[in-house]
Design a protein around this motif. Sequence first.
Motif, PDB file in Angstrom:
ATOM      1  N   GLU A  39       0.841  -1.197   0.000  1.00 22.64           N
ATOM      2  CA  GLU A  39       0.000   0.000   0.000  1.00 22.64           C
ATOM      3  C   GLU A  39       0.871   1.239   0.000  1.00 22.64           C
ATOM      4  N   SER A  40       0.437   2.244  -0.714  1.00 21.66           N
ATOM      5  CA  SER A  40       1.198   3.481  -0.839  1.00 21.66           C
ATOM      6  C   SER A  40       1.108   4.310   0.440  1.00 21.66           C
ATOM      7  N   THR A 241       9.243   1.135  -2.865  1.00 24.53           N
ATOM      8  CA  THR A 241       8.156   2.119  -2.863  1.00 24.53           C
ATOM      9  C   THR A 241       8.097   2.891  -4.181  1.00 24.53           C
ATOM     10  N   ARG A 242       9.208   2.980  -4.887  1.00 25.22           N
ATOM     11  CA  ARG A 242       9.198   3.661  -6.185  1.00 25.22           C
ATOM     12  C   ARG A 242       8.291   2.924  -7.164  1.00 25.22           C
ATOM     13  N   ASP A 246       4.845   4.204  -9.322  1.00 26.37           N
ATOM     14  CA  ASP A 246       4.696   4.114 -10.768  1.00 26.37           C
ATOM     15  C   ASP A 246       3.426   3.384 -11.174  1.00 26.37           C
ATOM     16  N   MET A 247       2.887   2.577 -10.277  1.00 26.53           N
ATOM     17  CA  MET A 247       1.659   1.840 -10.596  1.00 26.53           C
ATOM     18  C   MET A 247       0.471   2.793 -10.499  1.00 26.53           C
ATOM     19  N   SER A 248      -0.338   2.813 -11.506  1.00 26.01           N
ATOM     20  CA  SER A 248      -1.503   3.703 -11.541  1.00 26.01           C
ATOM     21  C   SER A 248      -2.713   2.989 -10.972  1.00 26.01           C
ATOM     22  N   VAL A 249      -3.238   3.505  -9.883  1.00 22.91           N
ATOM     23  CA  VAL A 249      -4.422   2.921  -9.268  1.00 22.91           C
ATOM     24  C   VAL A 249      -5.663   3.183 -10.110  1.00 22.91           C
ATOM     25  N   PRO A 258      -7.455  -5.494 -11.350  1.00 22.43           N
ATOM     26  CA  PRO A 258      -6.067  -5.096 -11.130  1.00 22.43           C
ATOM     27  C   PRO A 258      -5.117  -6.118 -11.722  1.00 22.43           C
ATOM     28  N   LEU A 259      -3.940  -5.617 -12.090  1.00 20.95           N
ATOM     29  CA  LEU A 259      -2.947  -6.493 -12.702  1.00 20.95           C
ATOM     30  C   LEU A 259      -2.543  -7.587 -11.739  1.00 20.95           C
ATOM     31  N   ALA A 260      -2.505  -8.813 -12.250  1.00 20.52           N
ATOM     32  CA  ALA A 260      -2.098  -9.948 -11.416  1.00 20.52           C
ATOM     33  C   ALA A 260      -0.593  -9.933 -11.260  1.00 20.52           C
TER      34      ALA A 260
END
Length: 546
Positions: A39-40, A241-242, A246-249, A258-260
Amino acid sequence: MSALQKSIMKSKLPPRCPRSYKQKLAPFGMSRCKNYQPESWKRFFHRTEDVETDGGTFRVYLTAEPDHPLRPRIVTLHGGGYSGLSWALFAEEVTYMVHCQVISIDIRGHGETQAKDPDDMSAETLVKDVEQVLQKLFGDEMPPLILVGHSMGGAIAVRAAHLPSLQHYVQGLVVIDVVEGTAMEALASMQSFLRGRPTHFKSIRHAIEWCVRSGQVRNVSSARVSMPSQIVNVETGLLATRELEDMSVDDSEADGAPLARADSIAEEDEPPESPDDLEPEPEPARVKHDEPVFVKPSEDLNVETGLLATRELEDMSVDDSEADGAPLARADSIAEEDEPPESPDELEEPEPARVKHDEPVFVKPSEDLNVETGLLATRELEDMSVDDSEADGAPLARADSIAEEDEPPESPDDLEPEPEPARVKHDEPVFVKPSEDLKRYKWRIDLSGTERHWAGWFRGLSALFLSAPAPRLLLLASIDGLDRELTVGQMQGKFQMQVLTRCGHAVHEDTPEEVARVVAAFALRHRLTSATESGENMNLVAAPGC
């Protein structure tokens, strides 16, 4: 109750209900499904700031600004191997209870901080780093400070409270689960503990799962935020964390899927935590028995007429279908097609075709048209020649060659070359299930290399804590952690002490709401701030020393 009594009581209990689903164990043999998705930090902190000092660039996480500039700033300092994000859940809780701002610093060699000399982990250097970061943030307008430190961070907080430049502004000192006596005794076994940890992880979720299962952090919600900031990608050298940033929610939520991730394959068949999580099965379509059922025709052409199948529906009538001896199929006739015959005599078994093994078998071609060329299939046989088939290296198959297809080749030369793997474009994401020995992430800091500084962190800590001019609070996970000097000081009422149960060494991560409640009550007791509207309804009362 003894172990024998427990076993007797268990034997008298009714048997457990059998599971109606197949359970597939994930790594470490997990018995129930947990969410190890990282989690961000953006949910818990308002912003970040990279502060430039003489020692390097230090990452600082800050919550929203308080309602008044004179509200206290709670400066949190993490322990060795952790990061500033280990205070994420605590920051959310304490700002909900009292008016304040949380400032969480990544100490030198940890998290996103890039120090000029990361190997210099001496107590004096770490204290100087904290001093310079606070001076860069506030300059001459230093607000009231409450220093909160865990383990190594607690030793830094105690020493920072004695700095002449900060002593006037430090209004409170909170130390979590660190005592000089027990810390010095634990240093002898610290190397053994570090050797028992895995050196690499195959994924971020794998690291979070280990963090929870090993007991380093018992709260999975906190581990999901803090653990990615403790490991780096082996290939890129960047903090995990980087990758979360970069992952777009928004993209994953828009698609609804969501991407597996690579390590989620083993967890797809895991049972849900509760029956409420089970998705309801769709009800089967109900068909009226007094209405005929028409199957959706294919969009292909009829090879005889060259017309679409939908054209045949327009030309078909009920009278024609009955005249041809093919009545319309009814919904209730489906179950009758597979019914067994009434007697064994009605079973008709066709005799198998007899084929001579010394003659090739040629299948009689169909008289239908080829939908692409419009020619009969027999025309294709005329166009085929033996020379062409031999040139392609594919002779006509014989009837007796079927059994020889699976026979091993006589020599290695007969082996067919393996096809080359498919080449993937680099601009497209590829999700491949990794092998068990894939090493994609490692620890951000090698704690075993800082051994020469360990004794300097904790030597003289009890005396410095008792002599600090600011009000003091000591949070422990066990009452047995006190050494002699602190025991005497506690009996004399020199500091407030609180023991929190049901938690491990990372007290602020295991029970963030309880730690936040104690710290908030501590600040209210010494009139350092006021409670928020939500905090007033929580009836915050400072617990007496124990």
